[in-house]
Each structure stands twice: as C-alpha cells, then as structure tokens.
Scaffold this motif. Structure first.
Motif: not given
Lengths: 540, 441
Positions: A174, A211-213, A217, A248, A250
């Motif tokens: 992150x 992680x996925x999110x 990005x 996912x 996205x």
C-alpha cells in the motif's frame, strides 16, 4: 420556524457535549458526534460546537478523535482560530507511541489544508515518512500530496519528491501504491510520475505478491512506462499475463487495457488478448452483480469483431434474467446479435423473440430492433426473422405493433409478397394502431410497399377525413408522401383525395407540413415522369 | 482512480452515511444530482455510471440501498463498481445485514469504514480482515425474532440477489467475544426457459458455496464434497449417470485445491466474515427442474373468452420443501376480467387490472403435489383475445434443502492446530429461481 428548531437542536447538542453522563458512555458519546457530523455533512453551520470538537481531539477514544477531526476538517475554512487550537493536540498525537494515533493525527492534520499547519506538517512529514509503522508511512505518503496542494514550494524544498521516489521500494504494497499515486498528483503538470526501467521492473517483479487492489494500480501505472522495443513489451506481458485469469474483474480488465496499450501497433494480436481473458470475463457474467455485468458487457462490446466471436460459445450467459434491471436487459439485447453463429442462431432468435413481447416497451423495442439487425446482417436467418415479424404484427398490443412498424421502416427487404402479407391485413385494423409513431411508420410503409392495394387506399382516405384531428407532424408528412405515391400508381382512384389533402396541408400551421405539401404539388406539376423518378425511384 | 465522495443512500434518496475525501466534492452536490434522478434509478432506467455537469457518478444497488461514489475526473467504471461492491461486503460483515434500519443504527462504524477505505480519494482497504483493527466503535446487530430455517429462507426471497443467504444477522467483527460458529450455505440459482408443455428450451444453474466465518483465530477448514463430482473441460462429452457434473468451477483465493482433484476436499484458511469459497455452473440436460409449470389454452365456443389452465407440480426429494412460489402470467389489454377455479394448494390468485397480469402465490407445497388453476379470460370489448399475446409466464420460487447440480457437502472439519474443533457448524442448501420463463406460444 425550521431555523429556530435547528438552533434549538444545536444548543441541545452543545449541552449534551458537556454532559458527563453522556460523554462518559462510549456508545452515546460516539452517537452524539455522529449526529454533529451528519449535520455538518448536510452543510449546516456547526461553528458554535467547534470548541468542543477541538477539545475532543485530545479524547483517548480513537473513534471520537476521528469524528471530531472530520467535523473540524469540514469547517476549517470558517475558522483559523480553531485550527490553531487544534494543531497543538494533533502535533502531540503525532508523537504518540501508538501508531494508530500517530497515523490518525497525521491524517487529520494534513486534511486541514491550512496555512497555519504547513510548517508543522512539513517537519512531521520528513520524520514520519521513515516511520517504522507501515500504517503511518501510508498516511504520510498521501499527506505529501495534500501538503503539495496547499504549499507546493515546501514539498519541493524539503526534497520530498526524491524521498517518495525512493520509497517505491518500500516493503508494504500500500505504501508503494500510495507513493505512485502521490507522485502522480504532485507531478501532474509535468505529466505525472515517471516510470523508468528500474521502477517498472521492480513493480513487475513484485506484482504477484501484491494484494488484488494494489495489482490493479500497478497495472495502471505500467501503462506509463515507455518501452525500449517490441521485445520488451512481450517481456512485460509474459510477466503480467497471470492477471488475465484473476478472480477480480478489475484486475482482468485493467490488465487487458494494459496489453491493448502495449500492442497498440500490433492490432492483429488484440483478438488473442481478449481470448485469454474470455474465461474470467464470462465467469463474472454469472456473478449476480448486475452493475459489474453491465460494464463487462460494455468491455466486450468494445472488442474487435473477431474477438467477440470468442464469446459466442457462452451466448447463454448473455440472456436476460427476469429480475435484471432495465439498463442491463437493453445492454444484453445489444450484444446478442453480435454473438450469433450458424450453430446458435436459432436459439438466440428464439430468446430475442421472447423479449419482443415483454411487458416493457423499451425491452420490446430494442429486441425487435435486434431482430431487424439480424435480418439485415445474417443472411441465413433473414427468413426466420421475417416469420417473426409476421407473427408480431398480429399482436393485439398496440405498443408492440407500433415498435415493429418503426423498426420495419428502416429495413430493406426486397420481397414484395412479404410486405403484402404483413401490411394488407393490418390495413383493416388500422384503428388499433393508436400512437403517432406507429401511425407515421405505417403510412410510410404503405407508401413504400403497398401502393397497389384497395385497403391501403382506405387507410389514406380515413386519415384524410380525419386530417384536422391529426396532431403529429410526422404522421401528416408521411400521409402526404403515401397519398402522392399511391396517386402516381393509381391516378384515377386517388386524384380527388390527394387534391383535398394537398389543399388542407398547404394551409397547415406546421411549416414543415406546409413545405412538404408545396414541394409535392410542384413536383406533380413538373410532370408524372419526374415525380415517379423522384418518389418511386423509377428511372425516366 | 480518484473518488471525491462516497455516500450510502436510501431509495428515497436520503443520505444515511457520507464521507468526503477531496475538496472537489464541495464544489458540486452529488446528493442533489442523485436525488434528481432517483425515480428513474429506482426503475432501473439509469445505468450504474452517468455524468452530469462534469460530475461522474457511480452507483450500485443492494436491496433498497445505494452505494454512490462521485468524482470530477473519470475513473475506470469497473474499478469503481468493484470497489463499491467490496464496500458493500465490508458493510455486511460489519453490520450483519445491510438494510436502511441497520445502516441507521450503525452510522458510526460505517463512517469509520468509509474513513479507512480511502485516504485522499485513493483506495486503502478493501477487505474486512484489514479493516478490523481500525474499527473502534461496536456495530449493533438490528434485532430480529429468532429465525427458523423457513424464515431465513423467506427473508432471502427477492431481497438480495448477490448473496441471498443472510446466514445470520450477526456482525463478523463484533463476534470476537461471541459464540463461535461456522455457516456453510450452498445457494443455487436457476435460469430456465421452458415451453408450454414443460419441455426444456434452456436451463442453467449457477451455484456458490458461501462460508460465513465467525470462528476465532484462523483455524483451517476442510470441506469435503461428494466424491463423484466431475468437472468437465470444454468440449468434453458428459458421462451419464447420477453424479454431479460442473461445467465451470472457480475458487476463492483462500482455497487450497491440492486435495480437490484427488479427494474432492477444499482446504481453506478462511478470511473473516462472508465469502464464497467456490462458484460453479451447470448447463443443459442433466438438470431436472424442481418446479414444473404447464400452460394450456382452449377457446370457449360461442364466446370471445379464452380458457387457460395453469398446472404446477413439484418434483423434488421428500427432504426438500418449497417455501414460496409466485407465478405471473401477463395478459393482453383486451382481457377485462378473469374468473378462476383452483384445485390443490394455493394461497392467493388475483388478476391485477393495473399491471394486467394474473399473480398466483403458493406456499409450502411438498413433493409430488400438484395445483391446477383454471382461468377464464373474459373480454368485454369488441376485441378478440389473441392467444399469442398471453404470457410468457414467469415463476419465482425458492426450495430449501435442495441442490439441482447434485452438489453435496459430506463434511466440514475445523482444524485448530492438529485437533478438530468442537465449534458449531451449520450446512444449508437452497435453490432459488433467478429467472424462470414459460413460453406460451
């Protein structure tokens, strides 16, 4: 009246904020603050409560700190005084041993966007960017972007941009993503963050462990990397192509976009990319998440034609469900004709004809349009479609018939028997077509295809008799055209009728009707052959 | 993706929870834009992304609530939608159920959730697990009367499409001190089109195995499904027989499928709250329909009336139960009234003049029972009732304790260290009709 009540309410709130009984209870205290916040969010001025908010920033309850901070942030423009009072507590909190408190204080402080905060923030940021807690670093990195909006010079002078570039190698995913996002915002005017070879390779290497999110990005930022050559593009794709099969949607779609971007000079490979992502995209079609399904179909609709063919084998997944919202049904109807192959053609056609008689006029119209499209484009189904049209015209629902007529207007079908069979029975029940769009379309079709039929003359006759009651411009214009065309084919039967029609139309209040009548009159004056050439497309 | 603001809004466009991330959000009024179109949005006319005056709005509808995101720069539509869906799942894990009532009662924890999910418009947290330490306030479970299986089932009916099983109205986050339990729900959604004689035109079953985890620590789960389960590769010919066969099967990222190919065992290190461990689909003839609806017509001599016969029968094992069945038959405008005679179970059968359709509700039917409705469609107008304008009929139903795919959970083991735990576990099966259409012509 309402204002008074609100003022009273504020006084009550202020009192309650002082009440040790309420403030001593976790639940009631938090609930009270949530109430203050929701007034704030509605745009109410809570100025008189701000001193209590500032005081509560020092409350040991983290949740209260969060809520009080938010109220203060929303009101910061109205009061420098309160912001100044708050700074002290927040700066103190930023030194706390508990990383949660440090992080929250830093977040509140940076969100205050106030001149008075700038110098404190700059000092704290430089320290917290290397905090041992990942959570604090995450907040600190984004705080840099917030500081930049208020005071660009202090970010540049403190060398924060370089620190951020360095932090792209942070072990916390992150933090990495936040660095990229913060740099993107700070460097917006210079085209955003620069992804050089070292950064790109680092990100690609880390991708699988993110992680996925964060993966999403990274894939977005990789688009900014300018490749040395074609070979490198394939290296990047090889390292990231596992994303095309992720759970996912996205990730899959972002990766797809990245690939299409990398292959922008090699369009013949686009279909192959869609093929790779086909399984996971169709998987989501049965997820029940209607909004997501809608956008996924949009993505497929944007694919090149040969790529859409890949989805044909899963054509069942694109069928409408009874409970689908209208926008989704229309989207599915839009894509179905494109998935037709020789094998599934009849099944798709049967399904679409179910929608044609749907209770919703929109669904019915779009489904009939889809049939029209198939009729024109898929030769092996055109006869089957014509049969469907024959069945639909007999419907007793005025809206279905009207929809059908509007669609038929735009179709080119050469067989005259088709039109005779379809239109002549309807002439007798012309009165069942009740809406103007349907009537206009029907008159147009009569002029085009049925100039030889007694029943059609009756329809025109009836419309001429009721001319004064006609409201719609298109009905009138198409009536004029139809009557003129029929006259050219059967001058004797229609001469009188056309005469009185032209007279009435020429005196019509609608300019377009008037012009059309005058145009037709002049055209007829110039001779039957010219008129036939113009209107009936018969060469002179 | 830069999101300026997130709101949770009711279908009367009342803002229940709101969080502003960026100053841009103050320059426009997202609530106003949303509420000016909420009528059309409720009717499903507005797609889940639209732009107005330079403001981009994204929304998802869950039950009667909307999760709305707005921004001044265009974001990826899929990303925004998936993010909002994750927010919904987190809210669900937080509050147990997500309804207007429970959102109102949980404004504080939901605000905390929104506060932590994004910072400055950048996504930070999208999983319940990572969210947990940041939630300081205590979610409140909205009280309900204790739920019997039927009740749980009837609550699912038509309320939530994505994850119909509200396994329990409990919060995953709050459960730290609560009783330990694990719920495994097999939910299957049926999509089918049949002709008027019951012949199958198209049938598809989409199933999920939902796990609701209220266990403490992170014990490993072993879920064993029937050993004769087969997963067909595309193009492979299906074997006949009674075994369950899937056309497609995907697993949650927490599932270790090492033992799946051999022993049909899913090894899971479950995240907190609800997730679907496995999703699968079955298509085609191997599925037998649990509910059959037959429609037949006859002209009545010397009148313009038409007689319609609706026959409904249930074909399920004795252990399964039909909770509710709702049949709708649209009629042409020429029908002015309907007379009826019903044989067998029926709760109500009405002709709704406003929507111009017959609605028939049946409850608690058991296996091999049959209900017949004999309708006479009466026309007072001069128009004949045209048969092809009747229907197609649609049926909505729910059968508890049934899987159409044949999936069966043999056992659920909870392993703490090397020991198996005594925590309570519940396994439930339910079949819902996602879309069931009976052609009438």
């Amino acid at each position: 009246m309402a204002v008074h009540r609100l003022d009273r309410e504020k006084t009550v709130l202020a009192k309650q904020l002082q009440d040790p009984l309420i403030m001593g209870d976790d639940y009631q205290r938090r609930f009270l603050l949530a109430k203050v916040l929701s007034y704030t969010n509605e745009g109410e001025d809570m100025y008189m409560l701000l001193p209590s908010m500032v005081k509560l920033l020092a409350h040991p309850d983290l949740c209260v700190k969060k809520l009080a901070g938010e109220v203060l942030i929303q009101h910061r423009k109205d009061t420098t005084e309160m912001v100044l009072l708050a700074i002290n507590t927040l700066v103190q909190d930023a030194e706390e041993s508990n990383p949660m408190i440090r992080g929250l204080a830093l977040r509140t402080l940076s969100s205050l966007h106030h001149e008075a905060v700038t110098e404190h923030l700059e000092r704290i940021l430089v320290k917290t960017l290397s905090d041992r807690s990942a959570q604090v670093r995450r907040v600190a990195v984004l705080a840099c972007a917030k500081l930049y909006r208020k005071s660009p010079s202090s970010v540049r002078e403190a060398g924060i941009i370089d620190i951020l570039y360095g932090m792209i190698r942070d072990p916390d995913p992150t933090v990495v993503i936040n660095c990229l996002s913060a740099l993107e915002e700070i460097l917006k005017e210079e085209g955003g963050v620069v992804i050089n070879k070292a950064i790109a390779y680092h990100l690609v290497k880390k991708l699988q462990s993110f992680p996925t999110w964060s993966q999403v990005q990274v894939l977005v930022f990789l688009k900014k990397y300018s490749l040395a050559d074609e070979e490198e593009a394939f290296d990047v794709m090889n390292a990231t192509d596992f994303c095309l099969e992720q759970n996912s949607a996205t990730v899959v779609v972002t990766c797809l976009e990245l690939f299409l971007h990398l292959l922008r000079d090699l369009p013949h490979l686009h279909a192959e990319v869609f093929k790779r992502s086909q399984a996971s995209l169709t998987g989501h079609l049965s997820s029940g998440n209607v909004e997501l399904i809608y956008f996924i179909i949009n993505v497929i609709l944007g694919a090149p034609k040969e790529a859409q063919a890949n989805f044909s084998q899963n054509f069942h997944s694109f069928f409408c469900h009874n409970k689908d919202p209208l926008y989704l049904k229309l989207k599915k109807i839009e894509i179905l004709p494109r998935l037709i192959t020789e094998e599934n053609g009849i099944s798709v056609l049967e399904e679409l004809s179910l929608y044609c008689v749907s209770g919703s006029t929109d669904v019915s119209l779009h489904a009939i349009r889809a049939l029209g499209l198939i009729q024109q484009e898929k030769l092996f189904l055109s006869e089957a479609c014509c049969k469907k049209f024959q069945a639909l015209i007999q419907s007793s629902s005025p809206s279905i018939v009207s929809n059908l007529l509007q669609v038929l207007q735009d179709l080119e079908i050469a067989e005259t028997t088709f039109w005779e069979n379809l239109l002549s029975p309807k002439c007798q029940s012309f009165n069942t077509i009740t809406d103007d769009n349907g009537r206009a379309a029907f008159l147009y079709l009569l002029g085009e295809h049925l100039c030889d039929c007694e029943d059609a003359f009756r329809v025109v006759e009836q419309c001429v008799d009721e001319f004064d009651d006609l409201k719609d411009r298109h009905v009138k214009v198409h009536l004029l055209d139809a009557a003129t065309k029929m006259f050219l084919v059967h001058p004797f039967e229609l001469q009188g009728l056309l005469g009185s029609l032209l007279e009435m139309a020429a005196a019509d209040s609608d300019l377009e009707v008037k012009t059309r009548a005058c145009f037709l009159y002049r055209l007829l004056e110039s001779g039957a052959d010219t008129a036939k050439a113009v209107l009936l497309n018969i060469p002179t | 993706m830069l999101i300026a603001e997130i709101m949770i809004v009711s279908d009367r466009s009342e803002v229940l929870v709101r969080k502003i991330y960026r100053d841009e959000a103050k320059a426009y009024n997202a609530k106003h834009i949303f509420s000016s179109r909420v009528g059309d949005i409720n009717k499903g006319l507005v797609p889940p992304y639209f732009a107005e005056d330079g403001v981009h709005l994204y929304f998802i509808q869950r039950g009667r609530l909307y999760f709305v995101a707005s921004s001044t720069s265009k974001a990826s539509q899929i990303a925004a939608t998936e993010f909002l869906s994750r927010l919904y799942y987190m809210a669900k894990d937080l509050c147990g159920t997500v309804t207007e009532e429970s959102v109102r009662a949980n404004q504080v924890p939901l605000f905390e959730m929104l506060h932590e999910a994004m910072d400055g418009g950048h996504v930070q947290i999208v999983s319940t697990e990572k969210l947990r330490p940041f939630i300081q306030s205590t979610p409140v479970a909205v009280q309900r009367t204790p739920s019997t299986p039927e009740e749980v089932a009837s609550r699912m009916f038509g309320i939530e499409r994505t994850s119909p099983v509200a396994a329990s109205g409990r919060s995953a986050i709050r459960s730290a001190g609560d009783q330990k339990a694990l719920y495994v729900d097999v939910v299957e959604n049926l999509t089918a089109v049949t002709d008027s004689e019951g012949g199958v035109v198209h049938v598809k079953v989409e199933g999920t195995v939902n796990v609701n985890n209220f266990l403490q620590g992170h014990p490993t789960l072993k879920i064993a499904v029937n050993e004769d389960l087969q997963i067909c590769r595309p193009g492979e010919v299906r074997a006949f027989g009674r075994s369950a066969q899937f056309d497609r099967c995907t697993f949650h990222q927490s599932v270790d499928t090492g033992e799946f190919d051999q022993n049909r065992i899913l090894k899971i290190v479950p995240p907190d709250g609800q997730f679907s461990a496995m999703a699968y689909s079955v298509e085609g003839s191997s599925v037998s329909l649990p509910v059959r609806v037959l429609v037949s017509f006859a002209e009545i001599e010397n009148t313009r009336d038409v007689s319609v016969k609706l026959r409904v029968s249930l074909n399920v094992p004795w252990s399964s139960k039909l909770v509710k069945l709702h049949i709708v038959l649209p009629l042409p405008a020429s029908v002015s009234s309907v007379s009826q005679r019903v044989k067998g179970l029926s709760e109500s059968l009405d002709f709704n003049k406003q929507t111009q359709r017959v609605e028939w509700i049946i409850r608690n039917m058991s296996n091999a029972e049959e209900s017949i409705a004999q309708l006479r469609l009466i026309s007072h107008s001069s128009q004949r009732i045209s048969r092809q304008d009747i229907g197609p009929a649609t049926a909505e139903f729910e059968v508890s304790n049934l899987t159409l795919s044949g999936l069966n959970i043999r056992s659920v083991k909870i392993l703490e260290g090397n020991q198996s735990s005594a925590a309570k576990r519940y396994i439930r099966y339910v079949t819902l009709s996602d879309s069931y259409t009976v052609k009438t012509s």
